[in-house]
Design an enzyme around this catalytic site. Structure first.
Site, PDB file in Angstrom:
ATOM      1  CB  CYS A  20      -1.107  -0.078   1.414  1.00  0.00           C
ATOM      2  SG  CYS A  20      -2.076   1.480   1.813  1.00  0.00           S
ATOM      3  CB  CYS A  44       0.403   1.765   3.646  1.00  0.00           C
ATOM      4  SG  CYS A  44      -1.550   1.405   4.121  1.00  0.00           S
TER       5      CYS A  44
END
Length: 123
Positions: free
Chosen positions: A30, A33
């Site tokens: 991600c 993230c």
């Protein structure tokens, strides 16, 4: 305190044993993230009195499912074992700091009273 890796095995005990726990649900693939990780870690350094934990949703799929994580990153803040904040998406450092200050300022007795009254209304 460094950021703690949270797993199915240690999650509940860490939330029970600490007044405040901030959890970042994330995954290695991600991009948002990865971009948020340095902010999360820098904020953890500023607040040694708070436990900052990360849940890798690829590895800990049951934890992600139990909190109905639909997008990552998602932050959840627990105070005295009560989930008081949940938001999908990364926060800039200033917004994360503001959320932490608001969470620390909460009157947890009042929060418990509100929860009790809401549960009483649903029965």
């Amino acid at each position: 305190m460094a950021v703690v890796e949270l797993t199915q095995e240690n999650f509940e005990q860490i939330v029970i044993d600490n007044d405040m726990v901030i959890v970042d649900f994330w995954a290695p693939w991600c991009a948002p993230c990865k971009a948020f990780a340095p902010t999360f870690e820098a904020t953890a350094e500023k607040h040694p009195e708070i436990v900052f934990g990360k849940v890798n949703t690829d590895v800990e799929q049951e934890l992600g499912a139990s909190f109905q994580i639909r997008s990552i990153p998602t932050l959840i803040i627990f105070r005295q074992q009560i989930g008081i904040f949940s938001q999908a998406g990364s926060l800039p450092a200033s917004a994360l700091e503001e959320v932490i200050q608001q969470a620390l300022a909460l009157d947890m007795d009042q929060v418990r009273e509100e929860i009790a009254s809401q549960q009483g209304q649903t029965h």
